[in-house]
Design a protein around this motif. Sequence first.
Motif, PDB file in Angstrom:
ATOM      1  N   ILE A  95       4.186   0.577 -15.080  1.00 56.04           N
ATOM      2  CA  ILE A  95       5.266   0.044 -14.023  1.00 56.04           C
ATOM      3  C   ILE A  95       5.528  -1.544 -14.803  1.00 56.04           C
ATOM      4  CG2 ILE A  95       6.780  -0.389 -12.839  1.00 56.04           C
ATOM      5  CD1 ILE A  95       7.385   2.719 -13.660  1.00 56.04           C
ATOM      6  N   GLU A  97       9.730  11.899  -8.520  1.00 55.91           N
ATOM      7  CA  GLU A  97      11.095  11.328  -9.175  1.00 55.91           C
ATOM      8  C   GLU A  97      11.480  12.321  -9.186  1.00 55.91           C
ATOM      9  OE1 GLU A  97      12.441   8.386  -9.912  1.00 55.91           O
ATOM     10  OE2 GLU A  97      10.672   6.637  -9.813  1.00 55.91           O
ATOM     11  N   SER A 126      11.776   4.758  -8.965  1.00 54.49           N
ATOM     12  CA  SER A 126      12.599   3.786  -9.751  1.00 54.49           C
ATOM     13  C   SER A 126      13.904   3.858  -8.859  1.00 54.49           C
ATOM     14  CB  SER A 126      13.101   4.551 -11.100  1.00 54.49           C
ATOM     15  OG  SER A 126      13.286   5.927 -10.293  1.00 54.49           O
ATOM     16  N   ASN A 176      14.110  -2.200 -11.229  1.00 51.56           N
ATOM     17  CA  ASN A 176      14.330  -1.752 -12.403  1.00 51.56           C
ATOM     18  C   ASN A 176      15.286  -1.973 -13.029  1.00 51.56           C
ATOM     19  OD1 ASN A 176      13.786   0.172 -14.396  1.00 51.56           O
ATOM     20  ND2 ASN A 176      14.635   2.300 -12.492  1.00 51.56           N
ATOM     21  N   PHE A 225       9.709   7.000 -16.469  1.00 50.11           N
ATOM     22  CA  PHE A 225       8.947   6.984 -15.386  1.00 50.11           C
ATOM     23  C   PHE A 225       8.214   6.984 -15.043  1.00 50.11           C
ATOM     24  CE2 PHE A 225      13.834   5.168 -14.373  1.00 50.11           C
ATOM     25  CZ  PHE A 225      13.800   4.603 -15.971  1.00 50.11           C
TER      26      PHE A 225
END
Lengths: 443, 177
Positions: free
Chosen positions: A406, A322, A377, A183, A397
């Motif tokens: 992504i 997330e 992430s 990332n 994200f």
Amino acid sequence: MRPVYVVSGGVSKFKKARPDKTFQAIVKEAVVYALQDIGLDYRKFLEIVDGSVASYFSDHFTRQLMAGIMVQDYLGLTPKPSHRVEGGGATGGLCFQEAWKSVASGTMDLCLAYGFETMSHVNTWKGNEFIALASDVSFDYPVGGFYSGYYAMMVVRHMKEYGTTVEQMAHVSVKNHRNALYNSYAQKRQKLTIGDVRGAPVVAWPLTRLDICVMSDGAACTLVASEEGIRKIEKATGKPVNAVKITGIGRGTDAMRMSDRPHKDVILLPHEKPEDYVGKKFVGGKLKYPGIHSFRAGRVASLNAYKQAGITDPLSQIDFVELHDAYTSSEIQTYEDMGLCRYGEGGEFAASGKTFMPGIDYGLKLKEKPVCPVNPSGGLIACGHPVGATGLMQAVFATWQLQGTIGKHFGDKTLQVKNPKRGVIHSHAGTGTYVSVSILEKN
Amino acid sequence: MADKTIPTQIEETDDGQILFNVPLPKNPEQFKDLSPIILKQPYHIDYIHSYGQDSPWFAGLANKRLLGTKCQKCGYQFATPKLSCMECGSDCDWVEMPLEGNLHTFTVCEFGSEEFLKETPYILCLVEFEGFNTLLLSRLIGVNPREASLDWVGMKVKAKFRRNSKFKPTDVYFVPA
């Protein structure tokens, strides 16, 4: 209420310090990125956007009151409506939900949610002092209370009640830092071992520096729209919008002082039974809830959001999460609050492999295959935690995951979850005082 | 392998020189290349804080008495005072607390907020008391912070009071009973 969608988002690179720009200009980086992503001209955006919500946590860090309006005018959004949202670490998640409210209620067709924090203006330990002022200044802060200490006390109780180990916690750090290698937005991209995490200096026993997220400067934004709003954008750009639908919104709270949290009956999710929390494995033969080992706010936020989105078995119905991993321990506690596993099973679940990404070598022996990647992430631990931006970063994200973009945004496809239908974002304020859970789905 | 115990970076500090001028490029087009100007500004205040309805708790500590509160209606007992019951919303009364309790949890702080760095390592703990529904955050003294162990949880502890009161919650602290 009307259906609400996320149209695009942007994140400034999170860094230890951004002396090159003031907070307004850092937010603008994220906004320009979000507009360029959908090919929307800035001037056209200013014509069609109906208003905004601003998210930043601490007036102490900015040493500037009314910083929100300074972003609003820098972005050229005046005289359109706006307000500031503040709820500690959950500020960004609450901001995202305020934008949802503005659109769901019919007040706006297009609402920009932006957030930032610039934490580099004081040294780390002064920063810890500022953040510690988000605890009771009569009874907790003057004893020497600070956030790493509070979370350490919580996980010590979690370890005592459930047998959770520091090695299980270290699995979370290894996973999140390793994910972040792919990332480009992340602040800390590191290949770590369990030994590295345990060998790092202790901040508050048993938490080491690698169990804890760092302070950052950064900004993030999402553009939230109704169906009418999407039509306006498509008309302006001449291109179809790859929108993601918001299908559930939940929030919960708990007492600021951990000492005030009750020890009562557990709040059950639809897939749980009262019998799950009775028996010898619980101190006194029955789970006392939430105590200081669990986040009642996270459970209530999950319950409300799941109800709206029709989720009855979270682990099998959510493709990725997330969540707010300010501490490795709080990621483990949050697995339980969100019902990804039962209360008491978080440690084992963390080390099982179920929350890891497929196709990444973590250098660990994991018993199970990935089921529901958590923090693909890299989470707060690796991405950084510029408080007011963090919850919005998660929304960006998650949007990119569900759009399948992504690879485009990170410049690397490794972290793209395969064909995700549903993702959940979870934003959490100090020791679980405010928690927001939002559910996003592929449209 | 590099020895991780040997620093490879000089620590950043926020002291520095006072600067009265900086060069500026002649050409305005180059102004955007100028490094940011970073200033250190003092930031200190004396803040007048009132303990308000919680004041008797601090007055109690100054007199070596530990106070809690009890709901007038439902009887819920708070080990950290609340004058409004979180369970039923009724008013609470002041009650005397036992001076012995059990360690509910703890941590050893090797770092802390800037204000407390000079006191590290120190031990924070939450104490539970017989008959009380909530806990009290305090300091644990009299054990070796280098020997932190989960076995400490459940330890019997007793309250001690500072002789010279500072009117802070640290006027009471706990030691093994």
